[in-house]
Motif scaffolding. Structure first.
Motif, PDB file in Angstrom:
ATOM      1  N   LEU A   1       0.833  -1.204   0.000  1.00 31.19           N
ATOM      2  CA  LEU A   1       0.000   0.000   0.000  1.00 31.19           C
ATOM      3  C   LEU A   1       0.864   1.249   0.000  1.00 31.19           C
ATOM      4  O   LEU A   1       0.592   2.207  -0.729  1.00 31.19           O
ATOM      5  N   GLU A   2       1.896   1.236   0.791  1.00 26.41           N
ATOM      6  CA  GLU A   2       2.812   2.379   0.861  1.00 26.41           C
ATOM      7  C   GLU A   2       3.485   2.630  -0.485  1.00 26.41           C
ATOM      8  O   GLU A   2       3.682   3.785  -0.901  1.00 26.41           O
ATOM      9  N   LYS A   3       3.822   1.556  -1.186  1.00 22.06           N
ATOM     10  CA  LYS A   3       4.492   1.687  -2.479  1.00 22.06           C
ATOM     11  C   LYS A   3       3.531   2.020  -3.617  1.00 22.06           C
ATOM     12  O   LYS A   3       3.964   2.325  -4.723  1.00 22.06           O
ATOM     13  N   GLY A   4       2.228   1.929  -3.358  1.00 24.48           N
ATOM     14  CA  GLY A   4       1.247   2.212  -4.398  1.00 24.48           C
ATOM     15  C   GLY A   4       0.882   1.017  -5.247  1.00 24.48           C
ATOM     16  O   GLY A   4       0.238   1.165  -6.290  1.00 24.48           O
ATOM     17  N   ASP A   5       1.263  -0.187  -4.805  1.00 22.10           N
ATOM     18  CA  ASP A   5       0.931  -1.396  -5.561  1.00 22.10           C
ATOM     19  C   ASP A   5      -0.556  -1.739  -5.442  1.00 22.10           C
ATOM     20  O   ASP A   5      -1.092  -2.436  -6.304  1.00 22.10           O
ATOM     21  N   VAL A   6      -1.197  -1.310  -4.359  1.00 18.06           N
ATOM     22  CA  VAL A   6      -2.636  -1.512  -4.180  1.00 18.06           C
ATOM     23  C   VAL A   6      -3.249  -0.194  -3.734  1.00 18.06           C
ATOM     24  O   VAL A   6      -2.562   0.703  -3.231  1.00 18.06           O
ATOM     25  N   ASP A   7      -4.563  -0.073  -3.916  1.00 15.60           N
ATOM     26  CA  ASP A   7      -5.269   1.151  -3.518  1.00 15.60           C
ATOM     27  C   ASP A   7      -5.756   1.094  -2.073  1.00 15.60           C
ATOM     28  O   ASP A   7      -5.848   2.125  -1.414  1.00 15.60           O
ATOM     29  N   PHE A   8      -6.073  -0.102  -1.616  1.00 17.11           N
ATOM     30  CA  PHE A   8      -6.553  -0.302  -0.258  1.00 17.11           C
ATOM     31  C   PHE A   8      -5.980  -1.611   0.286  1.00 17.11           C
ATOM     32  O   PHE A   8      -5.645  -2.517  -0.483  1.00 17.11           O
ATOM     33  N   VAL A   9      -5.899  -1.709   1.612  1.00 19.26           N
ATOM     34  CA  VAL A   9      -5.665  -2.980   2.292  1.00 19.26           C
ATOM     35  C   VAL A   9      -6.888  -3.230   3.155  1.00 19.26           C
ATOM     36  O   VAL A   9      -7.376  -2.319   3.845  1.00 19.26           O
ATOM     37  N   LEU A  10      -7.406  -4.453   3.113  1.00 17.25           N
ATOM     38  CA  LEU A  10      -8.543  -4.839   3.940  1.00 17.25           C
ATOM     39  C   LEU A  10      -8.063  -5.853   4.969  1.00 17.25           C
ATOM     40  O   LEU A  10      -7.480  -6.886   4.608  1.00 17.25           O
ATOM     41  N   CYS A  11      -8.310  -5.572   6.242  1.00 15.23           N
ATOM     42  CA  CYS A  11      -7.824  -6.465   7.303  1.00 15.23           C
ATOM     43  C   CYS A  11      -8.538  -6.139   8.604  1.00 15.23           C
ATOM     44  O   CYS A  11      -9.320  -5.187   8.689  1.00 15.23           O
ATOM     45  N   ASP A  12      -8.256  -6.927   9.642  1.00 18.10           N
ATOM     46  CA  ASP A  12      -8.728  -6.638  10.982  1.00 18.10           C
ATOM     47  C   ASP A  12      -8.249  -5.231  11.353  1.00 18.10           C
ATOM     48  O   ASP A  12      -7.071  -4.908  11.230  1.00 18.10           O
ATOM     49  N   VAL A  13      -9.160  -4.392  11.807  1.00 21.96           N
ATOM     50  CA  VAL A  13      -8.832  -2.996  12.092  1.00 21.96           C
ATOM     51  C   VAL A  13      -7.759  -2.859  13.168  1.00 21.96           C
ATOM     52  O   VAL A  13      -6.939  -1.941  13.118  1.00 21.96           O
ATOM     53  N   ARG A  14      -7.715  -3.790  14.113  1.00 20.58           N
ATOM     54  CA  ARG A  14      -6.796  -3.639  15.236  1.00 20.58           C
ATOM     55  C   ARG A  14      -5.331  -3.799  14.827  1.00 20.58           C
ATOM     56  O   ARG A  14      -4.544  -2.851  15.002  1.00 20.58           O
ATOM     57  N   PRO A  15      -4.914  -4.921  14.247  1.00 20.48           N
ATOM     58  CA  PRO A  15      -3.529  -4.975  13.763  1.00 20.48           C
ATOM     59  C   PRO A  15      -3.295  -4.015  12.607  1.00 20.48           C
ATOM     60  O   PRO A  15      -2.181  -3.498  12.434  1.00 20.48           O
ATOM     61  N   GLY A  16      -4.341  -3.737  11.820  1.00 16.23           N
ATOM     62  CA  GLY A  16      -4.191  -2.783  10.724  1.00 16.23           C
ATOM     63  C   GLY A  16      -3.861  -1.395  11.231  1.00 16.23           C
ATOM     64  O   GLY A  16      -2.995  -0.705  10.675  1.00 16.23           O
ATOM     65  N   SER A  17      -4.532  -0.977  12.293  1.00 11.91           N
ATOM     66  CA  SER A  17      -4.258   0.341  12.870  1.00 11.91           C
ATOM     67  C   SER A  17      -2.846   0.395  13.445  1.00 11.91           C
ATOM     68  O   SER A  17      -2.159   1.420  13.346  1.00 11.91           O
ATOM     69  N   ALA A  18      -2.412  -0.713  14.050  1.00 12.96           N
ATOM     70  CA  ALA A  18      -1.059  -0.756  14.590  1.00 12.96           C
ATOM     71  C   ALA A  18      -0.023  -0.606  13.481  1.00 12.96           C
ATOM     72  O   ALA A  18       0.972   0.118  13.631  1.00 12.96           O
ATOM     73  N   LEU A  19      -0.241  -1.270  12.349  1.00 14.87           N
ATOM     74  CA  LEU A  19       0.704  -1.163  11.234  1.00 14.87           C
ATOM     75  C   LEU A  19       0.626   0.207  10.575  1.00 14.87           C
ATOM     76  O   LEU A  19       1.661   0.799  10.234  1.00 14.87           O
ATOM     77  N   ALA A  20      -0.582   0.720  10.381  1.00 13.93           N
ATOM     78  CA  ALA A  20      -0.728   2.044   9.769  1.00 13.93           C
ATOM     79  C   ALA A  20      -0.039   3.105  10.615  1.00 13.93           C
ATOM     80  O   ALA A  20       0.488   4.093  10.087  1.00 13.93           O
ATOM     81  N   HIS A  21      -0.026   2.881  11.924  1.00 13.85           N
ATOM     82  CA  HIS A  21       0.594   3.815  12.863  1.00 13.85           C
ATOM     83  C   HIS A  21       2.103   3.919  12.643  1.00 13.85           C
ATOM     84  O   HIS A  21       2.726   4.913  13.028  1.00 13.85           O
ATOM     85  N   THR A  22       2.701   2.907  12.023  1.00 12.96           N
ATOM     86  CA  THR A  22       4.145   2.930  11.779  1.00 12.96           C
ATOM     87  C   THR A  22       4.503   3.699  10.510  1.00 12.96           C
ATOM     88  O   THR A  22       5.681   3.898  10.225  1.00 12.96           O
TER      89      THR A  22
END
Length: 327
Positions: A200-221
């Protein structure tokens, strides 16, 4: 898995001491000088004063905390250096134990059936799963499956996602949910949730769909990734305790309210997942229907850039509800 008391969130506990939540009876390691760590620790344990009788605890003077598969994923429980564990559930249970005047011990359990036998409380239990045997105290997190994207977003609709490339973790419940929904998208599978967010960061996909809890932790980085909405309704999580254990239940209710009113529960969540929005029906993406399609291999699934795992791994997301992350 048993873990001796180890306050991995020293700043939070220091704040608790300053605000007078407890006597902070268990010292930090740096305060121990003339005697061994074990002896000093035991001395402090023996001096603990708690309103909870030993008869109400699985182990005297100890809050034994059960961690299920729901807890054993980032950002709730992750391995740290020195064979220690850290995460939201570890920090919150440690602060509550301190407030209750108890030492804390963690043990893996399969379900809330372990209450009163192997543990006193179980972390990360759905509020809607409370039964005639146990109640769920507090509301410190919410589970849902959500979209993350690059840049800041406000309101996302199904039409904004339709036709876009969506990153999902191979073998996860999220992948099955997406394929069974009314959305027509291009799937990009990744072996790990970490890889999906890197894509997602590199622009290879437009969205990532996942459990919000680990997703929020990763997005926070990252500095430019944000939450865009959920595909389903949120399920709120708290701490399970036996209704029959009235002494512990009452004390836990009071301790949780004290910790929450002092802002420590919010501080713990912010430390691990940043400013994750409060989930509700209003954060759900409109016009997406679930369970309308039978998941199957189709031409819109793109797996060319990844190899599918052949066995389940504790971090591959297949055993952690929707997805797991490695922090």
């Amino acid at each position: 898995m048993y873990i001796k008391l180890r306050f991995v969130f020293a700043a939070t506990l220091a704040a608790a001491c300053v605000t007078g939540l407890t006597g902070c009876s268990i010292p930090l390691v740096g305060e121990i000088t003339q005697t061994s760590v074990t002896d000093a620790y035991q001395t402090q344990v023996n001096a603990l004063s708690s309103p909870i009788s030993d008869e109400s605890l699985v182990t005297p003077k100890t809050l034994t905390v059960g961690l299920t598969a729901t807890s054993n994923m980032a950002p709730y429980v992750t391995a740290a250096e020195g064979n220690a564990y850290q995460g939201i559930d570890i920090d919150l249970a440690s602060v509550l134990a301190e407030q209750l005047g108890l030492q804390v011990k963690f043990v893996n359990v399969s379900s809330t059936d372990a209450l009163g036998q192997d543990c006193d409380i179980v972390m990360n239990v759905g509020k809607d799963s409370a039964s005639s045997d146990f109640s769920v105290v507090g509301n410190y997190t919410a589970a849902a499956t959500g979209f993350f994207t690059k840049g800041e977003v406000s309101t996302v609709k199904a039409t904004d996602i339709s036709g876009k490339k969506i990153g999902v973790q191979s073998g996860s419940a999220t992948k099955t949910m997406l394929e069974g929904s009314s959305l027509k998208v291009v799937e990009q599978e990744y072996e790990s949730l970490n890889d999906a967010f890197e894509g997602l960061e590199k622009g290879d996909v437009d969205f990532v769909l996942c459990d919000v809890r680990p997703g929020s932790a990763l997005a926070h980085t990252y500095t430019d990734l944000s939450f865009a909405g959920t595909i389903d309704s949120p399920s709120f999580m708290g701490i399970a305790v036996l209704d029959s254990n009235t002494e512990l239940k009452s004390a836990l209710d009071t301790a949780y309210k004290t910790v929450t009113d002092a802002g420590l529960q919010k501080l713990i969540n912010t430390r691990w997942i940043g400013s994750m929005p409060s989930l509700s029906e209003q954060t759900k993406v409109t016009d997406i229907l679930l369970n309308v399609n039978k998941p199957s291999t189709s031409s819109n699934v793109n797996t060319s850039s990844t190899s599918l795992p052949t066995t389940s791994d504790v971090n591959d997301g297949s055993t952690a509800g929707s997805n797991a992350a490695i922090l």
